[in-house]
Design a protein around this motif. Sequence first.
Motif, PDB file in Angstrom:
ATOM      1  N   LEU A 147       0.830  -1.203   0.000  1.00  0.00           N
ATOM      2  CA  LEU A 147       0.000   0.000   0.000  1.00  0.00           C
ATOM      3  C   LEU A 147       0.867   1.257   0.000  1.00  0.00           C
ATOM      4  CD1 LEU A 147      -2.982  -0.441   2.454  1.00  0.00           C
ATOM      5  CD2 LEU A 147      -3.040   0.110   0.034  1.00  0.00           C
ATOM      6  N   LEU A 148       1.884   1.267   0.866  1.00  0.00           N
ATOM      7  CA  LEU A 148       2.765   2.433   0.932  1.00  0.00           C
ATOM      8  C   LEU A 148       3.401   2.661  -0.432  1.00  0.00           C
ATOM      9  CD1 LEU A 148       4.637   2.201   4.342  1.00  0.00           C
ATOM     10  CD2 LEU A 148       2.940   3.866   3.632  1.00  0.00           C
ATOM     11  N   GLY A 149       3.822   1.556  -1.068  1.00  0.00           N
ATOM     12  CA  GLY A 149       4.414   1.659  -2.390  1.00  0.00           C
ATOM     13  C   GLY A 149       3.458   2.300  -3.373  1.00  0.00           C
ATOM     14  N   ARG A 150       2.234   1.790  -3.412  1.00  0.00           N
ATOM     15  CA  ARG A 150       1.244   2.324  -4.352  1.00  0.00           C
ATOM     16  C   ARG A 150       0.956   3.790  -4.081  1.00  0.00           C
ATOM     17  NH1 ARG A 150      -0.301  -1.438  -8.466  1.00  0.00           N
ATOM     18  NH2 ARG A 150       1.392  -2.874  -8.044  1.00  0.00           N
ATOM     19  N   MET A 151       0.835   4.133  -2.778  1.00  0.00           N
ATOM     20  CA  MET A 151       0.521   5.520  -2.444  1.00  0.00           C
ATOM     21  C   MET A 151       1.673   6.453  -2.781  1.00  0.00           C
ATOM     22  SD  MET A 151      -1.470   5.058   1.120  1.00  0.00           S
ATOM     23  CE  MET A 151      -3.093   4.279   1.185  1.00  0.00           C
ATOM     24  N   GLN A 152       2.885   5.904  -2.812  1.00  0.00           N
ATOM     25  CA  GLN A 152       4.036   6.736  -3.176  1.00  0.00           C
ATOM     26  C   GLN A 152       4.421   6.530  -4.646  1.00  0.00           C
ATOM     27  OE1 GLN A 152       6.687   5.219  -0.231  1.00  0.00           O
ATOM     28  NE2 GLN A 152       5.752   6.390   1.430  1.00  0.00           N
ATOM     29  N   VAL A 153       3.484   6.033  -5.458  1.00  0.00           N
ATOM     30  CA  VAL A 153       3.661   5.825  -6.897  1.00  0.00           C
ATOM     31  C   VAL A 153       4.907   4.995  -7.208  1.00  0.00           C
ATOM     32  CG1 VAL A 153       3.249   6.942  -9.105  1.00  0.00           C
ATOM     33  CG2 VAL A 153       2.828   8.205  -7.028  1.00  0.00           C
ATOM     34  N   ARG A 154       5.057   3.853  -6.512  1.00  0.00           N
ATOM     35  CA  ARG A 154       6.076   2.862  -6.862  1.00  0.00           C
ATOM     36  C   ARG A 154       5.443   1.491  -6.657  1.00  0.00           C
ATOM     37  NH1 ARG A 154       8.238   1.232  -2.015  1.00  0.00           N
ATOM     38  NH2 ARG A 154       7.646   2.572  -0.282  1.00  0.00           N
ATOM     39  N   PRO A 155       6.006   0.437  -7.223  1.00  0.00           N
ATOM     40  CA  PRO A 155       5.293  -0.848  -7.191  1.00  0.00           C
ATOM     41  C   PRO A 155       5.267  -1.545  -5.839  1.00  0.00           C
ATOM     42  CG  PRO A 155       7.343  -1.033  -8.407  1.00  0.00           C
ATOM     43  CD  PRO A 155       7.203   0.400  -8.074  1.00  0.00           C
ATOM     44  N   GLY A 156       6.211  -1.274  -4.941  1.00  0.00           N
ATOM     45  CA  GLY A 156       6.263  -2.041  -3.703  1.00  0.00           C
ATOM     46  C   GLY A 156       6.860  -3.404  -3.971  1.00  0.00           C
ATOM     47  N   PRO A 157       6.886  -4.308  -2.982  1.00  0.00           N
ATOM     48  CA  PRO A 157       7.512  -5.622  -3.209  1.00  0.00           C
ATOM     49  C   PRO A 157       6.797  -6.372  -4.335  1.00  0.00           C
ATOM     50  CG  PRO A 157       6.315  -5.575  -1.114  1.00  0.00           C
ATOM     51  CD  PRO A 157       6.361  -4.178  -1.615  1.00  0.00           C
ATOM     52  N   ASN A 158       7.547  -6.836  -5.337  1.00  0.00           N
ATOM     53  CA  ASN A 158       6.903  -7.549  -6.451  1.00  0.00           C
ATOM     54  C   ASN A 158       7.810  -8.620  -7.048  1.00  0.00           C
ATOM     55  OD1 ASN A 158       8.778  -5.975  -7.704  1.00  0.00           O
ATOM     56  ND2 ASN A 158       7.404  -5.099  -9.213  1.00  0.00           N
ATOM     57  N   ARG A 159       8.851  -9.058  -6.310  1.00  0.00           N
ATOM     58  CA  ARG A 159       9.781 -10.038  -6.871  1.00  0.00           C
ATOM     59  C   ARG A 159       9.504 -11.454  -6.383  1.00  0.00           C
ATOM     60  NH1 ARG A 159      12.225  -7.964 -11.287  1.00  0.00           N
ATOM     61  NH2 ARG A 159      11.116  -6.012 -11.090  1.00  0.00           N
ATOM     62  N   VAL A 160       9.204 -11.604  -5.084  1.00  0.00           N
ATOM     63  CA  VAL A 160       9.078 -12.942  -4.503  1.00  0.00           C
ATOM     64  C   VAL A 160       7.604 -13.355  -4.506  1.00  0.00           C
ATOM     65  CG1 VAL A 160       9.791 -14.395  -2.584  1.00  0.00           C
ATOM     66  CG2 VAL A 160      10.941 -12.218  -2.963  1.00  0.00           C
ATOM     67  N   GLY A 161       7.273 -14.340  -5.316  1.00  0.00           N
ATOM     68  CA  GLY A 161       5.900 -14.830  -5.349  1.00  0.00           C
ATOM     69  C   GLY A 161       4.992 -13.898  -6.132  1.00  0.00           C
ATOM     70  N   PRO A 162       3.720 -14.278  -6.304  1.00  0.00           N
ATOM     71  CA  PRO A 162       2.793 -13.444  -7.078  1.00  0.00           C
ATOM     72  C   PRO A 162       2.516 -12.126  -6.369  1.00  0.00           C
ATOM     73  CG  PRO A 162       1.643 -15.280  -6.036  1.00  0.00           C
ATOM     74  CD  PRO A 162       3.102 -15.502  -5.799  1.00  0.00           C
ATOM     75  N   GLY A 163       2.834 -11.010  -7.017  1.00  0.00           N
ATOM     76  CA  GLY A 163       2.618  -9.690  -6.416  1.00  0.00           C
ATOM     77  C   GLY A 163       3.472  -9.450  -5.200  1.00  0.00           C
ATOM     78  N   GLY A 164       4.558 -10.203  -5.031  1.00  0.00           N
ATOM     79  CA  GLY A 164       5.425 -10.019  -3.867  1.00  0.00           C
ATOM     80  C   GLY A 164       4.852 -10.603  -2.603  1.00  0.00           C
ATOM     81  N   LEU A 165       3.830 -11.462  -2.746  1.00  0.00           N
ATOM     82  CA  LEU A 165       3.112 -11.970  -1.581  1.00  0.00           C
ATOM     83  C   LEU A 165       3.996 -12.821  -0.673  1.00  0.00           C
ATOM     84  CD1 LEU A 165       0.274 -11.626  -0.547  1.00  0.00           C
ATOM     85  CD2 LEU A 165      -0.388 -13.710  -1.712  1.00  0.00           C
ATOM     86  N   LEU A 166       5.040 -13.429  -1.240  1.00  0.00           N
ATOM     87  CA  LEU A 166       5.897 -14.293  -0.425  1.00  0.00           C
ATOM     88  C   LEU A 166       7.071 -13.540   0.178  1.00  0.00           C
ATOM     89  CD1 LEU A 166       5.909 -17.560  -2.550  1.00  0.00           C
ATOM     90  CD2 LEU A 166       4.652 -17.061  -0.472  1.00  0.00           C
ATOM     91  N   GLN A 167       7.129 -12.209  -0.033  1.00  0.00           N
ATOM     92  CA  GLN A 167       8.213 -11.405   0.510  1.00  0.00           C
ATOM     93  C   GLN A 167       8.333 -11.556   2.030  1.00  0.00           C
ATOM     94  OE1 GLN A 167      10.429  -9.506  -1.416  1.00  0.00           O
ATOM     95  NE2 GLN A 167      11.517  -9.457   0.539  1.00  0.00           N
ATOM     96  N   PRO A 168       7.199 -11.464   2.798  1.00  0.00           N
ATOM     97  CA  PRO A 168       7.322 -11.621   4.256  1.00  0.00           C
ATOM     98  C   PRO A 168       7.877 -12.982   4.654  1.00  0.00           C
ATOM     99  CG  PRO A 168       5.082 -10.960   3.664  1.00  0.00           C
ATOM    100  CD  PRO A 168       5.829 -11.116   2.400  1.00  0.00           C
ATOM    101  N   VAL A 169       7.546 -14.035   3.899  1.00  0.00           N
ATOM    102  CA  VAL A 169       8.075 -15.363   4.208  1.00  0.00           C
ATOM    103  C   VAL A 169       9.596 -15.348   4.090  1.00  0.00           C
ATOM    104  CG1 VAL A 169       7.996 -17.797   3.614  1.00  0.00           C
ATOM    105  CG2 VAL A 169       5.946 -16.396   3.359  1.00  0.00           C
ATOM    106  N   ALA A 170      10.068 -14.718   3.009  1.00  0.00           N
ATOM    107  CA  ALA A 170      11.515 -14.603   2.818  1.00  0.00           C
ATOM    108  C   ALA A 170      12.141 -13.792   3.951  1.00  0.00           C
ATOM    109  CB  ALA A 170      11.806 -13.950   1.467  1.00  0.00           C
ATOM    110  N   ASP A 171      11.432 -12.717   4.353  1.00  0.00           N
ATOM    111  CA  ASP A 171      11.950 -11.863   5.434  1.00  0.00           C
ATOM    112  C   ASP A 171      12.058 -12.644   6.734  1.00  0.00           C
ATOM    113  OD1 ASP A 171      12.046  -9.792   3.704  1.00  0.00           O
ATOM    114  OD2 ASP A 171      10.253  -8.770   4.441  1.00  0.00           O
ATOM    115  N   ILE A 172      11.003 -13.419   7.043  1.00  0.00           N
ATOM    116  CA  ILE A 172      11.019 -14.190   8.287  1.00  0.00           C
ATOM    117  C   ILE A 172      12.184 -15.180   8.273  1.00  0.00           C
ATOM    118  CG2 ILE A 172       9.754 -15.908   9.645  1.00  0.00           C
ATOM    119  CD1 ILE A 172       7.167 -14.501   8.699  1.00  0.00           C
TER     120      ILE A 172
END
Lengths: 316, 164
Positions: A33-58
């Motif tokens: 959301l922060l990404g979208r509100m600041q006109v950038r894509p936000g996490p989008n590399r890990v998983g569909p739409g970056g959905l697996l990013q938190p898993v990678a972070d954990i």
Amino acid sequence: MGQPYLRLAAAALILAAFVLGTAAFLVWFERKLLGRMQVRPGPNRVGPGGLLQPVADILKLTVKEDILPEHADRPLFRLAPLMAFVPAFAAFVVLPFGPGLVSADLNIGLLWILAVSTVSVLALIAAGWASNSKYALLGGMRAAAQMISYEVPLVLSLIGVVLAAGSLRLGRIVAAQAHLWFAVPQVLGFIVYLIAATAESNRSPFDLPEGESELVAGFHTEYSGVRFAFFFLAEYSYVFLAAAIATLAFLGGWSGPFLPPVVWFLVKTYAVIFFIIWLRATLPRIRIDQLLSFGWKVLLPLSLVNIFLVGLFRFI
Amino acid sequence: MPEAFGILTLATLGGALGVVLATDVVHSAYFLVLAFLGVAGYYFLLGGEFVGAVQILIYAGAVAVLFLFAVMLTRRRADPVWGRSPARWLGVGGAAALLAWLLLTHLERHPWPTKLPPPAPHNTALIGKALFRPFVVPFEVVSVLLLAALVGALLLARKEGGAS
């Protein structure tokens, strides 16, 4: 030993899975959301739409070295992250996700959540003190001052709801809003609650305890790895709790047409979370003196006015 | 629930012992929180959920935070911690033994009821009614007392700080 303990253990396991999943999802939700509100894509590399990013972070956080600063107060430093998370988890125990969908239906549910969440202030102070670092100590002191100050309007804004519903049981509070959400007659209380709850969970624009530009990272400056993850987990649990209480106490809880109650509950809760993240993307951080005088001189009187109005309308 | 009672007793007594035996004031404060939480647990076991939750809210959430605030504002981490000299052991141990003797000899004489009536189901509402009907005058007196303490603390703080 026997049945009740088995039931408790099962409820605790399900809740633990839910809290972990929610925190992970919220991290993604907020970054996206922060990404979208600041006109950038936000996490989008890990998983569909970056959905697996938190898993990678954990995964990254759990394999990182657990650094213990020299001259730190070892037992307190080790205990603080747990002290931050356990109260948040204890508060989830009485949270009803739908009619009957609750681990322990206490008749003082609302009071229980307020009471146990105050204990986490102790964890932030412990973290700040035990780190033996000036930034961490300053962050811990700010956290204590801020959370004590905003607890008062937070509790008082909910008193209006308790007065109108005549019960501290969360299920009864939802039932009392069958005809009209409390957010409508008690709009003042709702606004005070939203501001105080945002401050209470140390979220921007009230994120002074960890203000990056002044205090590096505040009370968790010295933390790394799993212990840092626990503070993160606690913070996101509190964001969800704050939104869930707003839903239950002011927005009619799980009631709504067509969809099943659980879905309504989650939709309303995530709408409030969206609002809290929106605030973060929009507003700059305020100063500590502004924060404290706003809490005591504006929010506290307003919450008292709300109680007075609710009492008056009940009386006539 | 005997198991729950046992765990709570361990937490309360362990916390209380920790308060006395810890050599660091901050550690003592955190042990005190453990004892407070144990006592809150007893209230829950006795069926007084409201009192238990208020115990957590006031004692663990406010009183302990105040203690920690005061300790951290007045003391630096480099300051020496309390020692465990034989004289201190003797003083503290003697005082504790005297208190225990007084309590044991006097508590034994009192006929304590062993069978309690089950707690009233809506005791939160009962507490509210008791506070605002028969006990309304003491309740208000306590409120005024606390307000006076608040104003007094402010006055003292202002004098120390000078003109501000």
